[in-house]
Design a protein around this motif. Structure first.
Motif, mmCIF file in Angstrom:
data_model
loop_
_atom_site.group_PDB
_atom_site.id
_atom_site.type_symbol
_atom_site.label_atom_id
_atom_site.label_comp_id
_atom_site.label_asym_id
_atom_site.label_seq_id
_atom_site.Cartn_x
_atom_site.Cartn_y
_atom_site.Cartn_z
ATOM 1 N N LYS A 1 0.814 -1.184 0.029
ATOM 2 C CA LYS A 1 -0.099 -0.117 0.115
ATOM 3 C C LYS A 1 0.960 1.287 -0.013
ATOM 4 O O LYS A 1 0.567 2.348 -0.721
ATOM 5 C CB LYS A 1 -0.941 -0.042 1.194
ATOM 6 C CG LYS A 1 -1.917 1.111 1.434
ATOM 7 C CD LYS A 1 -2.722 0.867 2.346
ATOM 8 C CE LYS A 1 -3.691 2.105 2.533
ATOM 9 N NZ LYS A 1 -4.750 1.990 3.437
ATOM 10 N N ALA A 2 2.121 1.289 0.725
ATOM 11 C CA ALA A 2 2.967 2.172 0.414
ATOM 12 C C ALA A 2 3.837 2.379 -0.724
ATOM 13 O O ALA A 2 4.759 3.349 -0.760
ATOM 14 C CB ALA A 2 3.828 2.295 2.056
ATOM 15 N N GLY A 3 3.641 1.746 -1.444
ATOM 16 C CA GLY A 3 4.401 1.582 -2.770
ATOM 17 C C GLY A 3 5.481 0.662 -2.928
ATOM 18 O O GLY A 3 6.173 0.659 -4.091
ATOM 19 N N ASP A 4 5.530 -0.350 -1.881
ATOM 20 C CA ASP A 4 6.871 -1.147 -2.166
ATOM 21 C C ASP A 4 6.543 -2.240 -2.960
ATOM 22 O O ASP A 4 5.631 -3.374 -2.569
ATOM 23 C CB ASP A 4 7.017 -1.573 -0.650
ATOM 24 C CG ASP A 4 8.124 -2.752 -0.351
ATOM 25 O OD1 ASP A 4 8.756 -3.149 -1.746
ATOM 26 O OD2 ASP A 4 8.767 -2.694 0.537
ATOM 27 N N GLU A 5 7.013 -2.184 -4.351
ATOM 28 C CA GLU A 5 6.881 -3.294 -5.278
ATOM 29 C C GLU A 5 7.533 -4.653 -5.015
ATOM 30 O O GLU A 5 6.782 -5.809 -5.092
ATOM 31 C CB GLU A 5 7.411 -2.782 -6.585
ATOM 32 C CG GLU A 5 6.389 -1.771 -7.089
ATOM 33 C CD GLU A 5 7.204 -1.007 -8.351
ATOM 34 O OE1 GLU A 5 7.762 -1.889 -9.115
ATOM 35 O OE2 GLU A 5 6.773 0.047 -8.728
ATOM 36 N N SER A 6 8.421 -4.752 -4.206
ATOM 37 C CA SER A 6 9.118 -6.026 -3.570
ATOM 38 C C SER A 6 8.019 -6.491 -2.608
ATOM 39 O O SER A 6 8.189 -7.970 -2.712
ATOM 40 C CB SER A 6 10.370 -5.768 -3.007
ATOM 41 O OG SER A 6 10.387 -5.073 -1.783
#
Length: 70
Positions: free
Chosen positions: A22-27
């Motif tokens: 949700k915070a944008g962490d693709e990993s």
């Protein structure tokens, strides 16, 4: 009892990965994908009975998760 503890740890891990995604962490999203893709694929294949359609729908499911995570 041991299975319940493992399930609770798995849920906690998924919550943490979803929060990071949700915070944008693709990993983190990649880890969620890797963890759950086979299960999603299996359930989808039972409904569709076709590998090509199943792969497409399974990937669509994860795309929706990525788009709607917030």
């Amino acid at each position: 009892m041991a299975r319940r503890i493992i399930d609770e740890l798995s849920v906690q891990e998924d919550i943490q990965l979803a929060t990071r995604t949700k915070a944008g962490d693709e990993s983190a999203f990649q880890l969620l994908f890797d963890k759950h893709y086979n299960w999603v694929y299996s359930k989808t294949y039972r409904m569709l009975g076709n590998h090509q359609d199943t792969e497409e729908v399974s990937l669509d499911i994860f795309m929706k998760v990525w788009q709607k995570i917030d």
